[in-house]
Design a protein around this motif. Structure first.
Motif, PDB file in Angstrom:
ATOM      1  N   TYR A   1      -7.602  -2.578 -14.968  1.00  0.00           N
ATOM      2  CA  TYR A   1      -9.151  -4.070 -14.543  1.00  0.00           C
ATOM      3  C   TYR A   1      -7.915  -5.073 -13.999  1.00  0.00           C
ATOM      4  CZ  TYR A   1     -12.646  -1.496 -16.245  1.00  0.00           C
ATOM      5  OH  TYR A   1     -13.487  -0.825 -16.548  1.00  0.00           O
ATOM      6  N   CYS A   2      -8.315  -5.919 -13.538  1.00  0.00           N
ATOM      7  CA  CYS A   2      -7.530  -6.907 -13.393  1.00  0.00           C
ATOM      8  C   CYS A   2      -6.712  -8.355 -14.590  1.00  0.00           C
ATOM      9  CB  CYS A   2      -7.944  -7.631 -11.455  1.00  0.00           C
ATOM     10  SG  CYS A   2      -7.246  -9.820 -11.862  1.00  0.00           S
ATOM     11  N   GLY A   3      -6.148  -8.680 -14.529  1.00  0.00           N
ATOM     12  CA  GLY A   3      -6.603  -9.642 -15.481  1.00  0.00           C
ATOM     13  C   GLY A   3      -7.079 -10.907 -15.949  1.00  0.00           C
ATOM     14  N   GLY A   4      -7.216 -11.375 -14.659  1.00  0.00           N
ATOM     15  CA  GLY A   4      -7.450 -13.043 -13.587  1.00  0.00           C
ATOM     16  C   GLY A   4      -8.871 -12.892 -13.530  1.00  0.00           C
ATOM     17  N   CYS A   5      -9.153 -11.882 -13.052  1.00  0.00           N
ATOM     18  CA  CYS A   5     -11.306 -11.681 -12.456  1.00  0.00           C
ATOM     19  C   CYS A   5     -12.232 -11.134 -13.035  1.00  0.00           C
ATOM     20  CB  CYS A   5     -11.303 -11.993 -10.877  1.00  0.00           C
ATOM     21  SG  CYS A   5     -10.752 -10.408 -10.561  1.00  0.00           S
ATOM     22  N   GLY A   6     -11.603  -9.756 -14.096  1.00  0.00           N
ATOM     23  CA  GLY A   6     -12.063  -9.068 -14.665  1.00  0.00           C
ATOM     24  C   GLY A   6     -12.208  -7.983 -13.697  1.00  0.00           C
ATOM     25  N   TYR A   7     -11.977  -7.809 -12.807  1.00  0.00           N
ATOM     26  CA  TYR A   7     -12.760  -6.772 -10.871  1.00  0.00           C
ATOM     27  C   TYR A   7     -11.597  -5.637 -11.776  1.00  0.00           C
ATOM     28  CZ  TYR A   7     -17.441  -9.540  -9.700  1.00  0.00           C
ATOM     29  OH  TYR A   7     -17.743 -10.239  -9.672  1.00  0.00           O
ATOM     30  N   SER A   8     -12.226  -4.618 -11.001  1.00  0.00           N
ATOM     31  CA  SER A   8     -11.494  -3.228 -11.930  1.00  0.00           C
ATOM     32  C   SER A   8     -10.383  -3.400 -10.121  1.00  0.00           C
ATOM     33  CB  SER A   8     -12.071  -1.983 -11.087  1.00  0.00           C
ATOM     34  OG  SER A   8     -13.300  -1.591  -9.570  1.00  0.00           O
ATOM     35  N   LEU A   9      -9.113  -2.421 -10.110  1.00  0.00           N
ATOM     36  CA  LEU A   9      -8.517  -2.069  -9.530  1.00  0.00           C
ATOM     37  C   LEU A   9      -8.275  -1.698  -8.801  1.00  0.00           C
ATOM     38  CD1 LEU A   9      -4.696  -3.349 -11.715  1.00  0.00           C
ATOM     39  CD2 LEU A   9      -6.602  -5.337 -10.214  1.00  0.00           C
ATOM     40  N   ASN A  10      -7.951  -1.201  -6.784  1.00  0.00           N
ATOM     41  CA  ASN A  10      -7.950  -0.515  -6.151  1.00  0.00           C
ATOM     42  C   ASN A  10      -6.959   0.388  -6.273  1.00  0.00           C
ATOM     43  OD1 ASN A  10     -10.603  -0.393  -5.926  1.00  0.00           O
ATOM     44  ND2 ASN A  10     -10.248  -1.765  -4.149  1.00  0.00           N
ATOM     45  N   TYR A  11      -6.747   1.867  -6.324  1.00  0.00           N
ATOM     46  CA  TYR A  11      -5.483   2.857  -5.983  1.00  0.00           C
ATOM     47  C   TYR A  11      -5.732   2.895  -4.436  1.00  0.00           C
ATOM     48  CZ  TYR A  11      -2.359   6.112  -6.064  1.00  0.00           C
ATOM     49  OH  TYR A  11      -1.827   6.941  -5.754  1.00  0.00           O
ATOM     50  N   LYS A  12      -4.368   2.616  -4.184  1.00  0.00           N
ATOM     51  CA  LYS A  12      -3.661   2.938  -2.390  1.00  0.00           C
ATOM     52  C   LYS A  12      -2.447   3.753  -2.574  1.00  0.00           C
ATOM     53  CE  LYS A  12      -6.777  -0.925  -0.841  1.00  0.00           C
ATOM     54  NZ  LYS A  12      -7.743  -0.328   0.154  1.00  0.00           N
ATOM     55  N   PRO A  13      -3.282   4.941  -2.601  1.00  0.00           N
ATOM     56  CA  PRO A  13      -2.272   5.921  -1.779  1.00  0.00           C
ATOM     57  C   PRO A  13      -1.004   5.759  -0.857  1.00  0.00           C
ATOM     58  CG  PRO A  13      -3.845   7.096  -1.511  1.00  0.00           C
ATOM     59  CD  PRO A  13      -4.341   5.520  -2.202  1.00  0.00           C
ATOM     60  N   ILE A  14      -0.197   7.032  -0.884  1.00  0.00           N
ATOM     61  CA  ILE A  14       0.675   6.799   0.703  1.00  0.00           C
ATOM     62  C   ILE A  14      -0.037   7.524   1.762  1.00  0.00           C
ATOM     63  CG2 ILE A  14       2.460   7.224   1.507  1.00  0.00           C
ATOM     64  CD1 ILE A  14       3.972   7.019  -1.039  1.00  0.00           C
ATOM     65  N   ARG A  15      -0.767   6.313   2.600  1.00  0.00           N
ATOM     66  CA  ARG A  15      -1.487   6.488   3.590  1.00  0.00           C
ATOM     67  C   ARG A  15      -1.553   5.823   4.226  1.00  0.00           C
ATOM     68  NH1 ARG A  15      -5.848   6.953   1.541  1.00  0.00           N
ATOM     69  NH2 ARG A  15      -5.965   9.486   0.828  1.00  0.00           N
ATOM     70  N   GLY A  16      -1.015   5.926   6.069  1.00  0.00           N
ATOM     71  CA  GLY A  16      -1.576   5.166   7.238  1.00  0.00           C
ATOM     72  C   GLY A  16       0.184   3.707   6.764  1.00  0.00           C
ATOM     73  N   LYS A  17       0.078   3.049   7.159  1.00  0.00           N
ATOM     74  CA  LYS A  17       0.522   1.302   6.761  1.00  0.00           C
ATOM     75  C   LYS A  17       1.115   1.609   5.058  1.00  0.00           C
ATOM     76  CE  LYS A  17      -1.743  -0.819  10.193  1.00  0.00           C
ATOM     77  NZ  LYS A  17      -2.442  -2.671  11.104  1.00  0.00           N
ATOM     78  N   ASN A  18       0.514   1.833   3.759  1.00  0.00           N
ATOM     79  CA  ASN A  18       0.567   2.163   2.938  1.00  0.00           C
ATOM     80  C   ASN A  18       2.023   3.099   2.815  1.00  0.00           C
ATOM     81  OD1 ASN A  18      -1.492   0.815   2.787  1.00  0.00           O
ATOM     82  ND2 ASN A  18      -2.654   1.935   1.500  1.00  0.00           N
ATOM     83  N   LYS A  19       3.505   2.177   2.776  1.00  0.00           N
ATOM     84  CA  LYS A  19       4.820   2.779   2.336  1.00  0.00           C
ATOM     85  C   LYS A  19       4.873   3.239   1.088  1.00  0.00           C
ATOM     86  CE  LYS A  19       5.017   2.816   6.819  1.00  0.00           C
ATOM     87  NZ  LYS A  19       5.140   2.902   7.917  1.00  0.00           N
ATOM     88  N   TYR A  20       3.788   2.641  -0.032  1.00  0.00           N
ATOM     89  CA  TYR A  20       3.779   2.433  -1.625  1.00  0.00           C
ATOM     90  C   TYR A  20       2.965   2.833  -1.946  1.00  0.00           C
ATOM     91  CZ  TYR A  20       4.569  -2.471  -2.413  1.00  0.00           C
ATOM     92  OH  TYR A  20       3.820  -3.340  -2.179  1.00  0.00           O
ATOM     93  N   ARG A  21       2.494   3.564  -3.127  1.00  0.00           N
ATOM     94  CA  ARG A  21       1.841   3.695  -3.826  1.00  0.00           C
ATOM     95  C   ARG A  21       1.875   2.298  -4.406  1.00  0.00           C
ATOM     96  NH1 ARG A  21       1.067   7.381  -7.977  1.00  0.00           N
ATOM     97  NH2 ARG A  21       3.261   6.783  -8.697  1.00  0.00           N
ATOM     98  N   ARG A  22       0.661   1.613  -4.862  1.00  0.00           N
ATOM     99  CA  ARG A  22      -0.407   0.685  -5.177  1.00  0.00           C
ATOM    100  C   ARG A  22      -1.736   0.543  -5.626  1.00  0.00           C
ATOM    101  NH1 ARG A  22      -0.139  -0.923   0.098  1.00  0.00           N
ATOM    102  NH2 ARG A  22      -1.898  -1.576   1.303  1.00  0.00           N
ATOM    103  N   PHE A  23      -1.465  -0.375  -6.667  1.00  0.00           N
ATOM    104  CA  PHE A  23      -3.036  -1.418  -7.042  1.00  0.00           C
ATOM    105  C   PHE A  23      -3.182  -2.841  -6.363  1.00  0.00           C
ATOM    106  CE2 PHE A  23      -1.655   2.073 -10.286  1.00  0.00           C
ATOM    107  CZ  PHE A  23      -3.486   3.009 -10.057  1.00  0.00           C
ATOM    108  N   GLU A  24      -4.860  -2.555  -6.281  1.00  0.00           N
ATOM    109  CA  GLU A  24      -4.402  -3.868  -5.672  1.00  0.00           C
ATOM    110  C   GLU A  24      -5.660  -4.704  -6.086  1.00  0.00           C
ATOM    111  OE1 GLU A  24      -5.349  -3.334  -1.264  1.00  0.00           O
ATOM    112  OE2 GLU A  24      -3.166  -4.040  -0.832  1.00  0.00           O
TER     113      GLU A  24
END
Length: 531
Positions: A327-350
């Motif tokens: 979860y995001c510590g600012g708004c409290g909503y869950s973070l989405n996982y973004k795997p390496i795909r298309g324009k995503n050059k590295y794995r990250r959470f948003e």
């Protein structure tokens, strides 16, 4: 004390009053009150059953074609605990209308559990069938119940489809922008307040805005959400802001109901009574055009090409072990996982709400590799701290183990002494029965022995309670230590590890990470910073 369960059930079909020349309306004969009265009268006139403690289980408005009923599940839970000795129903169709299901319970489960089953109107008592399967007339009756439920299902489905084919709206709540008419049954009319929002969403889409941009615009314009309009008294969970989501926007933009079309036959049940079904391909849906007043034109719908129904957003997503716990510590909503795909050059959470809410304290994104490394470091550190803390408490655990041993020994002594006193009571009674002891002396000695037994029983119960508490604490400590030893010095964050130790992870601005642990023995929350 032996318990007796009376099970009552009334389905929606039973509630439909169907005249019967002999017995009157079925609604009355099948009513919950009638079932209860009939069963209680039977129990009252049976001297054995009258001694039982009665438990009532009821399902009002539930189909008998499956066992997924609240009252039935509570009954079966008690059956598993072996607290029920007898089950009574008005007739077998109250218990189940599934021929195979009821046969399994009558022939296998109930005999194995030692449970007596009585169906009053079917004149069935399992006590009269011990060691044999149900008789042919009973089996035939249960088959008729099964066939009846299937026949009713076919008729209900045919009635539903006929109503849909005739243009009647027989579904639940109308789509956003419409409401059910109070004047003409099974029709929908435009809800102008909601319709204006729907038209506004389509106009923003025509400007080329994405679903996320539209959701943000609606939030900025303080346009209430569907939930806020339709359920204004409902409070948001965890104090979160109620906002439009990109998914809610896409659902509206993909819905051809706004063109005036009504589609039905989108899914079918796998079987009668099944709670699950399978989706029907879109090309096989049955569609009625010009069914109701449209909110947009066909031209507008076609122009919003990016949101056409054929444009699917579904794909096989790579699941991350922290999904659902991050979860995001600012708004409290869950973070989405973004795997390496298309324009995503590295794995990250948003943060899925940052683009919409623009809260300054939101963690906009975080590198997945860095987060995994941080969580693993914090977990290994936490395991080490807990391991050291438990080693320091070895004296306490040793004392608990010694206390458990002493209590077990004490319980054996209590039980042995109770047996001896009971033997003395039996011998005393034999002496009195042979007229070798005066009545007054017998009563005096028997009363003393009874008091001793009562005192020992109380001491035994107290010691048993204390033993149960100590054993539970000791077992928890052992389980914690086993987990710590098993997962010490982990090098990879797996789903098994996350499920075992992590309750929630909060990622805050500045890449600060907070963890709520899921240990049996809680030490609180852990904090750390990604480096």
């Amino acid at each position: 004390m032996n318990r007796l369960a009376m099970y009552l059930r009334l389905s929606l079909e039973d509630k439909k009053t169907v005249p019967d020349d002999i017995s009157g309306p079925k609604e009355e004969s099948n009513s919950i009150g009638n079932q209860r009265k009939q069963i209680l009268e039977y129990i009252h006139h049976d001297s054995e059953l009258a001694k039982y403690e009665i438990m009532e289980f009821c399902d009002d408005g539930c189909s008998g074609t499956n066992m997924e009923r609240p009252g039935m599940q509570k009954l079966l839970k008690e059956v598993k605990k072996s607290t029920i000795r007898c089950i009574i129903v008005k007739d077998m169709s109250r218990f189940s209308r599934d021929y195979i299901e009821i046969g399994t319970y009558l022939n296998q489960i109930f005999p194995f559990m030692g449970i007596r089953f009585i169906a009053l109107n079917d004149h069935y008592d399992s006590r009269e069938h011990q060691g044999s399967t149900i008789e042919i007339d009973t089996a035939f009756q249960t088959l008729l119940y099964d066939l009846y439920s299937k026949d009713v299902s076919v008729k209900v489905k045919a009635s539903f489809e006929n109503k849909c084919a005739n243009g009647e709206y027989v579904f639940g709540q109308a789509p956003f922008g419409y409401e059910k008419s109070r004047e003409v049954k099974n029709t929908v009319i435009v809800n102008e307040r909601e319709a204006d929002i729907v038209r506004h969403i389509f106009s923003l889409a025509l400007e080329g805005k994405s679903s996320t941009q539209i959701a943000k615009r609606l939030y900025e314009e303080q346009i209430p959400t569907i939930m806020q309009i339709r359920k204004p008294g409902r409070k948001p969970q965890d104090g979160k802001l109620q906002t439009w989501s990109s998914q809610a926007v896409r659902t509206i933009l993909n819905n051809r109901f706004y063109l005036g079309e009504m589609a039905y036959g989108k899914s079918v049940r796998k079987s009668v009574g099944s709670s699950s079904g399978r989706a029907v391909p879109r090309e096989d849906w049955k569609v009625i055009p010009a069914h109701h007043e449209p909110l947009i034109s066909e031209e507008i719908f076609e122009q919003v090409s990016a949101f056409q129904p054929g444009h699917s957003t579904k794909r096989n997503r790579e699941k991350h072990p922290l999904t659902g716990r991050l979860y995001c510590g600012g708004c409290g909503y869950s973070l989405n996982y973004k795997p390496i795909r298309g324009k995503n050059k590295y794995r990250r959470f948003e943060c899925r709400k940052h683009a919409l809410l623009q809260i300054p304290d939101c963690c906009t994104y975080m590198n997945a590799d860095l987060l995994e490394e941080t969580v693993l470091f914090m977990l290994n550190k936490e395991l080490m701290l807990r391991g050291n803390a438990m080693k320091q408490r070895e004296n306490l655990y040793s004392f608990q183990k010694s206390s458990i041993h002493m209590l077990k020994k004490k319980l054996e002594e209590y039980r042995h002494e109770k047996k001896q006193i009971q033997a003395q009571k039996d011998a005393l009674y034999e002496t009195y029965a042979l007229a070798k002891l005066p009545a007054a002396e017998y009563r005096s000695k028997a009363e003393k022995l009874t008091k001793k037994l009562s005192s020992l029983s109380a001491a035994e119960e107290k010691a048993s309670g204390k033993l149960a508490g100590l054993e539970k604490e000791y077992q928890k400590a052992e389980e914690d230590m086993k987990q710590i030893i098993r997962y010490a010095h982990m090098e990879e964050l797996t789903q098994e590890v996350v499920d075992a130790f992590i309750k929630r992870v909060y990622v805050c601005k500045g890449k600060r990470v907070e963890i709520e642990w899921n240990f049996c023995v809680d030490r609180g929350s852990g904090q750390g910073e990604a480096r």
